[in-house]
Enzyme design. Structure first.
Site, PDB file in Angstrom:
ATOM      1  N   HIS A   1       1.397  -8.056   3.340  1.00  0.00           N
ATOM      2  CA  HIS A   1       1.572  -9.352   2.675  1.00  0.00           C
ATOM      3  C   HIS A   1       0.852 -10.467   3.418  1.00  0.00           C
ATOM      4  CE1 HIS A   1       4.526  -7.156   0.483  1.00  0.00           C
ATOM      5  NE2 HIS A   1       5.323  -7.029   1.521  1.00  0.00           N
TER       6      HIS A   1
ATOM      7  N   HIS B   1       5.423  -5.450  -3.838  1.00  0.00           N
ATOM      8  CA  HIS B   1       5.358  -4.143  -3.183  1.00  0.00           C
ATOM      9  C   HIS B   1       4.798  -3.079  -4.089  1.00  0.00           C
ATOM     10  CE1 HIS B   1       8.515  -6.300  -0.974  1.00  0.00           C
ATOM     11  NE2 HIS B   1       7.910  -5.771   0.055  1.00  0.00           N
TER      12      HIS B   1
END
Ligand SMILES: Nc1ncnc2c1ncn2[C@@H]1O[C@H](COP(=O)(O)OP(=O)(O)O)[C@@H](O)[C@H]1O
Ligand SMILES: Nc1ncnc2c1ncn2[C@@H]1O[C@H](COP(=O)(O)OP(=O)(O)O)[C@@H](O)[C@H]1O
Ligand SMILES: [Mg+2]
Ligand SMILES: [Mg+2]
Ligand SMILES: [Mg+2]
Ligand SMILES: [Mg+2]
Lengths: 333, 210, 333, 210
Positions: A57, A219
């Site tokens: 991320h 995700h």
């Protein structure tokens, strides 16, 4: 799968070496223990902010370590929450005696691992408070489920709570403002293509040439629905409607607006989409007080974007404007 | 020989390591469908570390081995499955006293493990999680002992029940973990954690059968 | 092709609206004339820096407009150099009477269009100097060809010349330092996937699942050779060897190193690759004095990276460290 | 009627606009292979603007029309082709005097246009650029006039030569423009600018044939 990696097993470790090499003056990277801290030692009496989560991320969270934001970040394996040992090592390094705030995105794994760390740290006599970030309106909130996911609002929480901690506020106050920011922030994301984890070696989901995934997480989880690609103008309405439905705003509310790229979306498209979103918000009487356009809370090489809006107030805007000096976010004197 | 020896537990954990390695891709594929595609690599990383830790410290009692395995999983796996499996093994290990406990004591340990998972994760049967394999496995193990079976047969019954429990997750709508974000789109997929739980019980059955 | 756009014909115009909406306080975006300038009016007596080029390389150039860097940027259509009218409008807006430096990447179209603008501006009595950036070692330099391409070094030139201009240096001095930085900088790029222009609707070139394009430019031009993907460690050697071959460095040289993402490469991979490159440079006795890792000179959604190294000296490092406040690059007081 | 009327030039430029529109994808595809994939959209944007400008200001002489078209291309196309085609048309327009110049004067204008391209871009025949179509087109036009042909036949000869010239770029190694970055990998592809130049000459032939 084509990636700049050596092996799927060593991605995070290898990247941490690069992170250390890239920021030798401002960050301290403990590759063995999986902890990124500021180069300067902790200031006594300052509340420390520790965050972390699965890798993939970036710049979240390691890129947000520095004056005005986080004191430490614990990068887990790709899309996998870190283990309690990492948080304990971080706490030991950055605790300045005034308590530690854990900023945790609301995912089962993150919650459990941070909880275990908090219990163990408390046994060591360190005061820990936790804020759970859960801003993603694509997920229905309910006590019977895992609840809303934490996404873009994490940046808002880390920035604003970090600013207050820097000013010397106590743990309760820092935790309060963190929770306030989270309560007042909502996000929604659309993917054009899924990202590929090194371990899986193929995209998290497959989309046809004209399909998009609406309401995705960060995700590679598939979203709420699969739909047909539409012009940016129409997608902008989808973003805005989804967020405003959960976050009613009046023209008197100052706002902070983040249009976030998921990793593989060119800045040109992000700006274009932001233009459409800004026009829609104006139509609906929403004032954009501060904004941020770029790749901040990414999902590897996912093509897509997320919109996060925070219903701020004067104090939150002031804290937002406070100086911040991190690899991923920098402004102020 | 119907006691739970240290060797049996070590063989069980080593077998789990092997099975997880063999099925890592399958677990990851299942997790890609309704999660984030890391369950296989998560458990693989964890059980490689467990095997290494057990080799390093060669525990002298079954409970010690399970506790060490649990702690190692907590420290190396992360994600949801790390704390869950880790706490389960740790709780089981702490329950298991002595060097050669009886099958009934293993049942208590497994029950404690299941309790730890349910307490930590808050999932109940039907939520489409590892609990859907773990619960029937423990029940089948208990029933077999009650019916007079020895360790090998009880373990085999537990493995059968776990596999059936895993398959039973296919039509369910996930209410816990990452798959819950999908709502009804999670239907039609087998829960990866339930499948890995079935691997754990099958490994126990195979270790006990030797 | 899935993109956040309304129509391939209006991409740049639509994106400029978003650019304006995102930076209302710091930038002035003239969508009709295609010019981005600083919000403040030009300072009398300051040399003005004007750059520009095809769009699709964001944050270059519009994201580098602001104190300490550019005075104006002229965004052309995607991968197409801007037209002279844009440069003339920019010059009219930002010229402070001390002359204007054009920073031009060495592509036939950019060179011609800036040249035409320079001639017309000179007719209006405005002093114009031009620096051509040509740092890409993948292209053989020769007077019989178009010469080396301008890529990552553009950021170095704009940052360092911008700093000197901010200090009040005259046009000759600013142009000199710009040329010096260019002469001392070299770049090399590798693509894992080509980018897709909205107009073409499909990738600039097609690569098999294990193929990479070595020595690519930033416009989707295919590279020098097609090769098989290798571990990051090996590709790092390819980057380093290619650059150092053309830019011999001793351990006494301070350097500025940019590891640049082409748009769709996750930061995690960039950091990993940077780690490998940093290790190799250390092995070869090269000191990294300053570094930058991120997406700065992109090629839409191309997956890939470029390495740029500048053989600096104390003065160039000082100018590099001088404050800069732009959407794409920010540091200093 | 064998003079170069304003109507003929307007019809020529309108025809170029149409042909570019029809062939935009092809030009872009050619440019993708050895360039950056924008030649079709570049010229399309430019000639749409040219048509609009001509409609707005309805020029009263051929030279005026060509000059306006050239200026418009310079102001709207960008890239390499904008200044090149723009300068060519502007130079041609400036050379063309009066309201009904003769074919020989058009030859001078075309020659001036080619000169402008060669001066601005520095390319010579064989460099794999539009010059490889432009040069033989002008030569064929001149030869046809010398042989006594009228405007329609000379224009058709020029168009044929331009198309042949464009095809002749296929085996060449590019030495100018973006394709030169490819070195020998540019071989085997037709130069997009040479192809668009052939379209321009074919449009002249069609306009003159009416
Ligand atoms: N609250 C929970 N209770 C029990 N099991 C859970 C819970 N949440 C997730 N799980 C199990 O964990 C599995 C996913 O593990 P893993 O993929 O390793 O972690 P993550 O979801 O963090 O990526 C799921 O398939 C499910 O069986
Ligand atoms: N130096 C030059 N001289 C003549 N023609 C050139 C030159 N450079 C490029 N060209 C022509 O321009 C064409 C490309 O035009 P275009 O794609 O519109 O511009 P760009 O290359 O800037 O993207 C090439 O196919 C070639 O025919
Ligand atoms: Mg995970
Ligand atoms: Mg998972
Ligand atoms: Mg171009
Ligand atoms: Mg082109």
């Amino acid at each position: 799968m084509k990636k700049f990696i050596n092996s799927p097993d060593t991605v995070v470790r290898d990247a941490l070496f690069g992170f250390a090499a890239a920021h030798p003056d401002r960050l301290c990277v403990d590759v063995e223990r999986g902890v990124i801290t500021r180069a300067e030692r902790p200031r006594a009496g300052k509340v420390a902010l520790v965050s972390g989560g699965g890798s993939g991320h970036e710049p979240l969270h390691g890129g947000f370590v520095g004056p005005g934001m986080l004191d430490a970040a614990c990068p887990g394996e790709v899309f996998t929450s870190p283990v309690p040992d990492q948080m304990l090592a971080a706490v030991a390094t950055v605790s300045g005696g005034a308590g530690v705030l854990f900023v945790v995105k609301n995912y089962t794994g993150d919650v459990m691992n941070f909880e275990m760390a908090a219990e163990l740290a408390a046994e060591d006599g360190i005061e820990i408070a936790t804020v759970l970030v859960d801003d993603d309106v694509a997920v229905r909130d309910s006590t019977f489920t895992a609840g809303r996911r934490g996404t873009g609002a994490t940046l808002f929480v880390e920035k604003i709570a970090g600013a207050l901690a820097e000013q010397g506020a106590d743990l309760a106050a820092v935790a309060d403002v963190a929770r306030l920011v989270n309560e007042r922030s909502r996000s929604f994301a659309i993917a054009l293509e899924a990202g590929t984890t090194p371990a899986a070696g193929r995209p998290g989901f497959d989309l046809a040439d004209d399909e998009i995934e609406v309401g995705v997480g960060i995700h590679g989880e598939p979203g709420r629905s699969r739909e047909t690609i539409r012009p940016a103008r129409d997608l902008a309405a989808r973003f805005v409607d989804s967020v405003l439905k959960d976050l009613p705003l009046s023209s008197a509310d100052p706002t902070i607006v983040l249009l976030n790229g998921m990793g593989a979306t060119p800045l040109l498209e992000l700006y274009l989409l932001f233009g459409e979103i800004a026009a829609l918000l104006e139509e609906r009487g929403v004032v954009i007080t501060r904004s941020l356009v770029g790749n901040y809370v990414t999902s590897l090489d996912m093509a897509g974007a997320s919109l996060t809006i925070c219903r701020a107030d004067e104090r939150l805007i002031e804290l937002w404007d406070a100086p911040v000096h991190t690899p991923g976010l920098t402004w102020g004197g | 020989m119907d006691t739970v020896t240290t060797d049996l537990v070590l063989s069980w954990l080593r077998t789990v390591d092997e099975r997880v390695r063999e099925h890592a891709d399958e677990l990851t594929r299942l997790d890609s469908a309704i999660g984030d595609g890391d369950h296989g690599s998560n458990l693989h990383r964890g059980f490689v570390a467990v095997t290494a830790a057990l080799t390093r410290s060669s525990p002298s009692a079954p409970g010690e081995a399970l506790t060490l395995a649990g702690r190692t999983l907590i420290s190396t796996v992360g994600g949801a499955s790390g704390p869950l499996y880790g706490s389960a093994l740790r709780a089981a290990g702490k329950t298991l006293d002595g060097v050669e406990p009886m099958p009934g004591e293993l049942l208590q340990a497994l029950t404690a493990g299941l309790e730890a998972v349910r307490k930590l994760g808050g999932a109940v049967p039907g939520d489409k999680t590892m609990v859907d394999a773990f619960t029937p496995a423990v029940e089948a193990f208990a029933a077999a002992l009650r019916a007079g079976s020895g360790l090998p047969a009880a373990s085999a019954a537990a493995a059968d029940a776990a596999e059936k429990g895993a398959r039973s997750t296919i039509p369910l709508t996930a209410r816990k973990g990452r798959a819950s974000y999908l709502g009804e789109r999670s239907q039609g997929h087998e829960d990866p954690g339930a499948v890995s739980t079935a691997l754990v019980f099958r490994a126990l059955a195979d270790a006990a059968a030797d």
